[in-house]
Scaffold this motif. Structure first.
Motif, PDB file in Angstrom:
ATOM      1  N   GLN A  81       0.821  -1.211   0.000  1.00  0.00           N
ATOM      2  CA  GLN A  81       0.000   0.000   0.000  1.00  0.00           C
ATOM      3  C   GLN A  81       0.854   1.260   0.000  1.00  0.00           C
ATOM      4  OE1 GLN A  81      -2.518  -0.673   3.417  1.00  0.00           O
ATOM      5  NE2 GLN A  81      -4.127  -1.591   2.150  1.00  0.00           N
ATOM      6  N   SER A  82       2.001   1.225   0.645  1.00  0.00           N
ATOM      7  CA  SER A  82       2.848   2.418   0.714  1.00  0.00           C
ATOM      8  C   SER A  82       3.500   2.755  -0.625  1.00  0.00           C
ATOM      9  CB  SER A  82       3.918   2.252   1.800  1.00  0.00           C
ATOM     10  OG  SER A  82       4.868   1.279   1.407  1.00  0.00           O
ATOM     11  N   MET A  83       3.534   1.793  -1.556  1.00  0.00           N
ATOM     12  CA  MET A  83       4.106   2.054  -2.888  1.00  0.00           C
ATOM     13  C   MET A  83       3.272   3.058  -3.671  1.00  0.00           C
ATOM     14  SD  MET A  83       5.023  -1.627  -4.385  1.00  0.00           S
ATOM     15  CE  MET A  83       6.032  -2.805  -3.543  1.00  0.00           C
ATOM     16  N   CYS A  84       1.967   3.008  -3.496  1.00  0.00           N
ATOM     17  CA  CYS A  84       1.049   3.842  -4.268  1.00  0.00           C
ATOM     18  C   CYS A  84      -0.022   4.413  -3.339  1.00  0.00           C
ATOM     19  CB  CYS A  84       0.393   3.023  -5.374  1.00  0.00           C
ATOM     20  SG  CYS A  84       1.564   2.286  -6.538  1.00  0.00           S
ATOM     21  N   PRO A  85       0.351   5.352  -2.467  1.00  0.00           N
ATOM     22  CA  PRO A  85      -0.648   5.892  -1.544  1.00  0.00           C
ATOM     23  C   PRO A  85      -1.719   6.693  -2.294  1.00  0.00           C
ATOM     24  CG  PRO A  85       1.407   7.115  -1.382  1.00  0.00           C
ATOM     25  CD  PRO A  85       1.657   5.960  -2.307  1.00  0.00           C
ATOM     26  N   PRO A  86      -2.996   6.475  -1.969  1.00  0.00           N
ATOM     27  CA  PRO A  86      -4.073   7.208  -2.644  1.00  0.00           C
ATOM     28  C   PRO A  86      -3.903   8.724  -2.580  1.00  0.00           C
ATOM     29  CG  PRO A  86      -4.980   5.406  -1.370  1.00  0.00           C
ATOM     30  CD  PRO A  86      -3.512   5.492  -1.027  1.00  0.00           C
ATOM     31  N   SER A  87      -3.270   9.213  -1.530  1.00  0.00           N
ATOM     32  CA  SER A  87      -3.098  10.666  -1.391  1.00  0.00           C
ATOM     33  C   SER A  87      -2.244  11.260  -2.507  1.00  0.00           C
ATOM     34  CB  SER A  87      -2.482  10.998  -0.033  1.00  0.00           C
ATOM     35  OG  SER A  87      -1.211  10.371   0.085  1.00  0.00           O
ATOM     36  N   SER A  88      -1.528  10.423  -3.249  1.00  0.00           N
ATOM     37  CA  SER A  88      -0.687  10.942  -4.326  1.00  0.00           C
ATOM     38  C   SER A  88      -1.417  11.026  -5.672  1.00  0.00           C
ATOM     39  CB  SER A  88       0.574  10.081  -4.467  1.00  0.00           C
ATOM     40  OG  SER A  88       0.249   8.765  -4.838  1.00  0.00           O
ATOM     41  N   PHE A  89      -2.696  10.640  -5.695  1.00  0.00           N
ATOM     42  CA  PHE A  89      -3.475  10.677  -6.939  1.00  0.00           C
ATOM     43  C   PHE A  89      -4.627  11.663  -6.806  1.00  0.00           C
ATOM     44  CE2 PHE A  89      -1.669   6.420  -6.572  1.00  0.00           C
ATOM     45  CZ  PHE A  89      -0.936   6.376  -7.744  1.00  0.00           C
ATOM     46  N   THR A  90      -4.740  12.569  -7.765  1.00  0.00           N
ATOM     47  CA  THR A  90      -5.787  13.584  -7.745  1.00  0.00           C
ATOM     48  C   THR A  90      -7.170  12.958  -7.684  1.00  0.00           C
ATOM     49  OG1 THR A  90      -4.375  15.007  -9.079  1.00  0.00           O
ATOM     50  CG2 THR A  90      -6.679  15.610  -8.946  1.00  0.00           C
ATOM     51  N   GLY A  91      -7.384  11.866  -8.399  1.00  0.00           N
ATOM     52  CA  GLY A  91      -8.686  11.212  -8.422  1.00  0.00           C
ATOM     53  C   GLY A  91      -9.114  10.641  -7.084  1.00  0.00           C
ATOM     54  N   CYS A  92      -8.178  10.497  -6.153  1.00  0.00           N
ATOM     55  CA  CYS A  92      -8.488   9.948  -4.832  1.00  0.00           C
ATOM     56  C   CYS A  92      -8.764  11.041  -3.806  1.00  0.00           C
ATOM     57  CB  CYS A  92      -7.340   9.075  -4.333  1.00  0.00           C
ATOM     58  SG  CYS A  92      -6.964   7.671  -5.394  1.00  0.00           S
ATOM     59  N   GLN A  93      -8.605  12.281  -4.216  1.00  0.00           N
ATOM     60  CA  GLN A  93      -8.768  13.391  -3.286  1.00  0.00           C
ATOM     61  C   GLN A  93     -10.106  14.080  -3.508  1.00  0.00           C
ATOM     62  OE1 GLN A  93      -5.259  15.771  -3.805  1.00  0.00           O
ATOM     63  NE2 GLN A  93      -3.950  13.985  -3.637  1.00  0.00           N
ATOM     64  N   GLY A  94     -10.610  14.685  -2.475  1.00  0.00           N
ATOM     65  CA  GLY A  94     -11.881  15.386  -2.567  1.00  0.00           C
ATOM     66  C   GLY A  94     -12.387  15.728  -1.185  1.00  0.00           C
ATOM     67  N   LYS A  95     -13.691  15.987  -1.092  1.00  0.00           N
ATOM     68  CA  LYS A  95     -14.280  16.326   0.208  1.00  0.00           C
ATOM     69  C   LYS A  95     -13.981  15.242   1.230  1.00  0.00           C
ATOM     70  CE  LYS A  95     -18.536  16.965  -0.973  1.00  0.00           C
ATOM     71  NZ  LYS A  95     -19.966  17.309  -0.973  1.00  0.00           N
ATOM     72  N   ASP A  96     -14.103  14.000   0.813  1.00  0.00           N
ATOM     73  CA  ASP A  96     -13.774  12.855   1.651  1.00  0.00           C
ATOM     74  C   ASP A  96     -12.685  12.084   0.931  1.00  0.00           C
ATOM     75  OD1 ASP A  96     -15.892  13.354   3.539  1.00  0.00           O
ATOM     76  OD2 ASP A  96     -17.271  12.596   2.025  1.00  0.00           O
ATOM     77  N   ASP A  97     -11.432  12.312   1.340  1.00  0.00           N
ATOM     78  CA  ASP A  97     -10.331  11.640   0.671  1.00  0.00           C
ATOM     79  C   ASP A  97     -10.505  10.127   0.740  1.00  0.00           C
ATOM     80  OD1 ASP A  97      -9.223  14.064   0.086  1.00  0.00           O
ATOM     81  OD2 ASP A  97      -7.647  13.965   1.591  1.00  0.00           O
ATOM     82  N   LEU A  98     -10.155   9.465  -0.344  1.00  0.00           N
ATOM     83  CA  LEU A  98     -10.257   8.012  -0.403  1.00  0.00           C
ATOM     84  C   LEU A  98      -8.950   7.398   0.084  1.00  0.00           C
ATOM     85  CD1 LEU A  98     -11.932   7.668  -3.905  1.00  0.00           C
ATOM     86  CD2 LEU A  98     -13.026   7.529  -1.690  1.00  0.00           C
ATOM     87  N   ASP A  99      -9.049   6.285   0.751  1.00  0.00           N
ATOM     88  CA  ASP A  99      -7.871   5.523   1.135  1.00  0.00           C
ATOM     89  C   ASP A  99      -8.166   4.044   0.934  1.00  0.00           C
ATOM     90  OD1 ASP A  99      -9.306   4.556   3.368  1.00  0.00           O
ATOM     91  OD2 ASP A  99      -8.515   6.134   4.667  1.00  0.00           O
ATOM     92  N   TYR A 100      -7.202   3.211   1.241  1.00  0.00           N
ATOM     93  CA  TYR A 100      -7.391   1.784   0.997  1.00  0.00           C
ATOM     94  C   TYR A 100      -8.569   1.210   1.772  1.00  0.00           C
ATOM     95  CZ  TYR A 100      -3.168   1.397  -1.777  1.00  0.00           C
ATOM     96  OH  TYR A 100      -2.247   1.520  -2.772  1.00  0.00           O
ATOM     97  N   ASN A 101      -8.881   1.760   2.927  1.00  0.00           N
ATOM     98  CA  ASN A 101      -9.989   1.234   3.731  1.00  0.00           C
ATOM     99  C   ASN A 101     -11.346   1.398   3.050  1.00  0.00           C
ATOM    100  OD1 ASN A 101      -8.327   0.395   5.837  1.00  0.00           O
ATOM    101  ND2 ASN A 101      -8.310   2.449   6.705  1.00  0.00           N
TER     102      ASN A 101
END
Length: 104
Positions: A81-101
């Motif tokens: 999971q640390s290889m590709c953290p969602p926080s590094s992708f624009t599509g994963c960010q927003g009002k409620d940031d997405l994460d692996y959970n």
């Protein structure tokens, strides 16, 4: 001349869409009062899909797990999971940031 915004601009915050597409959305709200709820739900689904695809592409790169994930055999989940953290992708960010959970 019509202004078009990048998809991630609207996916990260559906209110951006309202600003860009007010001419189209405002008349619809008169007919369908909760249309923005539907728009937000659809945009959220698109954001999850975009985020998932970005992470998959990242993990499948030759520099990480590889297309068949063979380079990650034996690694623990946190390391992968640390290889590709969602926080590094624009599509994963927003009002409620997405994460692996909330992507699994």
């Amino acid at each position: 001349m019509r202004f078009f915004c990048p998809l991630n601009f609207c996916l990260s915050n559906p209110e951006n869409l309202r600003g860009v597409c007010a001419v189209e959305i405002d008349p619809c709200e008169d007919e369908i009062p909760n249309i923005m709820s539907f728009v937000e739900a659809r945009m959220t689904a698109m954001r999850v899909d975009t985020c998932s695809k970005d992470i998959k592409k990242c993990l499948e790169s030759d520099l990480r797990c590889g297309p068949d994930y063979s380079q990650c055999i034996g690694m623990d989940l946190a390391s992968i999971q640390s290889m590709c953290p969602p926080s590094s992708f624009t599509g994963c960010q927003g009002k409620d940031d997405l994460d692996y959970n909330n992507l699994l």
